[in-house]
Design a protein around this motif. Structure first.
Motif, PDB file in Angstrom:
ATOM      1  N   ALA A  40       0.838  -1.196   0.000  1.00  0.00           N
ATOM      2  CA  ALA A  40       0.000   0.000   0.000  1.00  0.00           C
ATOM      3  C   ALA A  40       0.874   1.247   0.000  1.00  0.00           C
ATOM      4  CB  ALA A  40      -0.907   0.015   1.225  1.00  0.00           C
ATOM      5  N   ALA A  41       0.423   2.273  -0.703  1.00  0.00           N
ATOM      6  CA  ALA A  41       1.095   3.569  -0.707  1.00  0.00           C
ATOM      7  C   ALA A  41       0.050   4.651  -0.480  1.00  0.00           C
ATOM      8  CB  ALA A  41       1.811   3.810  -2.031  1.00  0.00           C
ATOM      9  N   VAL A  42       0.315   5.500   0.500  1.00  0.00           N
ATOM     10  CA  VAL A  42      -0.538   6.643   0.797  1.00  0.00           C
ATOM     11  C   VAL A  42       0.318   7.878   0.551  1.00  0.00           C
ATOM     12  CG1 VAL A  42      -1.924   7.808   2.540  1.00  0.00           C
ATOM     13  CG2 VAL A  42      -1.785   5.316   2.531  1.00  0.00           C
ATOM     14  N   SER A  43      -0.130   8.747  -0.346  1.00  0.00           N
ATOM     15  CA  SER A  43       0.705   9.872  -0.739  1.00  0.00           C
ATOM     16  C   SER A  43      -0.124  11.131  -0.965  1.00  0.00           C
ATOM     17  CB  SER A  43       1.460   9.524  -2.024  1.00  0.00           C
ATOM     18  OG  SER A  43       2.224  10.611  -2.475  1.00  0.00           O
ATOM     19  N   LEU A  44       0.339  12.225  -0.411  1.00  0.00           N
ATOM     20  CA  LEU A  44      -0.303  13.519  -0.607  1.00  0.00           C
ATOM     21  C   LEU A  44      -0.340  13.876  -2.089  1.00  0.00           C
ATOM     22  CD1 LEU A  44      -1.466  16.187   0.537  1.00  0.00           C
ATOM     23  CD2 LEU A  44       0.881  16.996   0.732  1.00  0.00           C
ATOM     24  N   ALA A  45       0.748  13.561  -2.797  1.00  0.00           N
ATOM     25  CA  ALA A  45       0.884  13.946  -4.202  1.00  0.00           C
ATOM     26  C   ALA A  45       0.657  12.775  -5.157  1.00  0.00           C
ATOM     27  CB  ALA A  45       2.258  14.564  -4.437  1.00  0.00           C
ATOM     28  N   ASP A  46      -0.048  11.718  -4.700  1.00  0.00           N
ATOM     29  CA  ASP A  46      -0.355  10.551  -5.523  1.00  0.00           C
ATOM     30  C   ASP A  46       0.917   9.757  -5.820  1.00  0.00           C
ATOM     31  OD1 ASP A  46      -2.236   8.854  -6.636  1.00  0.00           O
ATOM     32  OD2 ASP A  46      -3.150  10.421  -7.838  1.00  0.00           O
ATOM     33  N   THR A  54       2.153  -1.936  -9.796  1.00  0.00           N
ATOM     34  CA  THR A  54       3.081  -2.528  -8.838  1.00  0.00           C
ATOM     35  C   THR A  54       2.547  -2.493  -7.415  1.00  0.00           C
ATOM     36  OG1 THR A  54       4.854  -1.679 -10.234  1.00  0.00           O
ATOM     37  CG2 THR A  54       5.485  -2.449  -8.064  1.00  0.00           C
ATOM     38  N   ILE A  55       1.732  -1.499  -7.101  1.00  0.00           N
ATOM     39  CA  ILE A  55       1.226  -1.293  -5.744  1.00  0.00           C
ATOM     40  C   ILE A  55      -0.244  -1.696  -5.711  1.00  0.00           C
ATOM     41  CG2 ILE A  55       0.889   0.405  -3.927  1.00  0.00           C
ATOM     42  CD1 ILE A  55       3.214   1.979  -5.230  1.00  0.00           C
ATOM     43  N   ASP A  56      -0.603  -2.480  -4.701  1.00  0.00           N
ATOM     44  CA  ASP A  56      -1.946  -3.040  -4.626  1.00  0.00           C
ATOM     45  C   ASP A  56      -3.010  -2.052  -4.160  1.00  0.00           C
ATOM     46  OD1 ASP A  56      -1.136  -5.836  -5.278  1.00  0.00           O
ATOM     47  OD2 ASP A  56       0.035  -5.563  -3.447  1.00  0.00           O
ATOM     48  N   LEU A  57      -2.652  -1.121  -3.288  1.00  0.00           N
ATOM     49  CA  LEU A  57      -3.592  -0.133  -2.773  1.00  0.00           C
ATOM     50  C   LEU A  57      -2.928   1.229  -2.788  1.00  0.00           C
ATOM     51  CD1 LEU A  57      -6.293   0.559  -1.257  1.00  0.00           C
ATOM     52  CD2 LEU A  57      -4.982   0.237   0.849  1.00  0.00           C
ATOM     53  N   VAL A  58      -3.561   2.189  -3.438  1.00  0.00           N
ATOM     54  CA  VAL A  58      -3.032   3.552  -3.496  1.00  0.00           C
ATOM     55  C   VAL A  58      -4.104   4.502  -2.983  1.00  0.00           C
ATOM     56  CG1 VAL A  58      -2.181   5.397  -4.990  1.00  0.00           C
ATOM     57  CG2 VAL A  58      -1.572   3.018  -5.484  1.00  0.00           C
ATOM     58  N   TRP A  59      -3.740   5.286  -1.989  1.00  0.00           N
ATOM     59  CA  TRP A  59      -4.633   6.329  -1.479  1.00  0.00           C
ATOM     60  C   TRP A  59      -3.943   7.674  -1.623  1.00  0.00           C
ATOM     61  CZ3 TRP A  59      -7.624   5.369   3.686  1.00  0.00           C
ATOM     62  CH2 TRP A  59      -8.562   4.368   3.485  1.00  0.00           C
ATOM     63  N   ASN A  60      -4.740   8.692  -2.003  1.00  0.00           N
ATOM     64  CA  ASN A  60      -4.220  10.054  -2.023  1.00  0.00           C
ATOM     65  C   ASN A  60      -4.915  10.839  -0.911  1.00  0.00           C
ATOM     66  OD1 ASN A  60      -6.798  10.785  -2.978  1.00  0.00           O
ATOM     67  ND2 ASN A  60      -6.156  10.676  -5.108  1.00  0.00           N
ATOM     68  N   ALA A  61      -4.707  12.141  -0.861  1.00  0.00           N
ATOM     69  CA  ALA A  61      -5.252  12.955   0.215  1.00  0.00           C
ATOM     70  C   ALA A  61      -6.774  12.868   0.272  1.00  0.00           C
ATOM     71  CB  ALA A  61      -4.804  14.409   0.047  1.00  0.00           C
ATOM     72  N   ASP A  63      -8.690  10.411  -0.605  1.00  0.00           N
ATOM     73  CA  ASP A  63      -9.075   9.099  -0.068  1.00  0.00           C
ATOM     74  C   ASP A  63      -8.962   9.068   1.458  1.00  0.00           C
ATOM     75  OD1 ASP A  63      -9.491   7.962  -2.655  1.00  0.00           O
ATOM     76  OD2 ASP A  63      -7.343   7.596  -2.826  1.00  0.00           O
ATOM     77  N   VAL A  64      -7.898   9.656   1.979  1.00  0.00           N
ATOM     78  CA  VAL A  64      -7.708   9.695   3.436  1.00  0.00           C
ATOM     79  C   VAL A  64      -8.825  10.508   4.082  1.00  0.00           C
ATOM     80  CG1 VAL A  64      -6.197  10.498   5.297  1.00  0.00           C
ATOM     81  CG2 VAL A  64      -5.216   9.356   3.294  1.00  0.00           C
ATOM     82  N   LEU A  65      -9.129  11.684   3.519  1.00  0.00           N
ATOM     83  CA  LEU A  65     -10.172  12.526   4.086  1.00  0.00           C
ATOM     84  C   LEU A  65     -11.543  11.857   4.005  1.00  0.00           C
ATOM     85  CD1 LEU A  65      -9.063  16.020   2.775  1.00  0.00           C
ATOM     86  CD2 LEU A  65      -8.900  15.135   5.103  1.00  0.00           C
ATOM     87  N   SER A  66     -11.827  11.178   2.913  1.00  0.00           N
ATOM     88  CA  SER A  66     -13.147  10.528   2.778  1.00  0.00           C
ATOM     89  C   SER A  66     -13.282   9.338   3.723  1.00  0.00           C
ATOM     90  CB  SER A  66     -13.417  10.127   1.327  1.00  0.00           C
ATOM     91  OG  SER A  66     -12.560   9.083   0.936  1.00  0.00           O
ATOM     92  N   ALA A  67     -12.183   8.738   4.113  1.00  0.00           N
ATOM     93  CA  ALA A  67     -12.233   7.626   5.070  1.00  0.00           C
ATOM     94  C   ALA A  67     -12.735   8.095   6.431  1.00  0.00           C
ATOM     95  CB  ALA A  67     -10.865   6.980   5.194  1.00  0.00           C
ATOM     96  N   TRP A  68     -12.535   9.366   6.746  1.00  0.00           N
ATOM     97  CA  TRP A  68     -12.952   9.911   8.037  1.00  0.00           C
ATOM     98  C   TRP A  68     -14.338  10.527   7.984  1.00  0.00           C
ATOM     99  CZ3 TRP A  68     -10.350   8.169  11.918  1.00  0.00           C
ATOM    100  CH2 TRP A  68      -9.025   7.809  11.731  1.00  0.00           C
ATOM    101  N   SER A  69     -14.952  10.539   6.824  1.00  0.00           N
ATOM    102  CA  SER A  69     -16.285  11.151   6.690  1.00  0.00           C
ATOM    103  C   SER A  69     -17.391  10.190   7.059  1.00  0.00           C
ATOM    104  CB  SER A  69     -16.512  11.612   5.254  1.00  0.00           C
ATOM    105  OG  SER A  69     -15.564  12.582   4.921  1.00  0.00           O
TER     106      SER A  69
END
Length: 69
Positions: A40-46, A54-61, A63-69
């Motif tokens: 998994a990769a979590v990145s502000l700038a994608d 290559t990466i199974d799960l990618v979250w950007n900013a 995605d992180v914010l919507s997880a808390w909604s």
């Protein structure tokens, strides 16, 4: 599914250098099983587009914010 990953909260995309560091680092994560544990990769700038397969799960900013909604 079990993930091991990296968070990069800088202004530049997750790139090949970051992926190499992640690949080296996951070997020391308890329970990590090569070719079974997803990456998994979590990145502000994608991420760089060339890493998309290559990466199974990618979250950007957003995605992180919507997880808390």
């Amino acid at each position: 599914m079990i993930f091991a990953g990296s968070i990069k909260w800088l202004g530049t995309p997750f790139d090949h250098h970051d992926l190499a560091e992640l690949t080296r680092g996951v070997a020391s994560v308890p329970g990590f099983v090569p070719h079974e544990t997803a990456l998994a990769a979590v990145s502000l700038a994608d991420i760089e587009r060339t890493l998309a397969d290559t990466i199974d799960l990618v979250w950007n900013a957003a995605d992180v914010l919507s997880a808390w909604s």
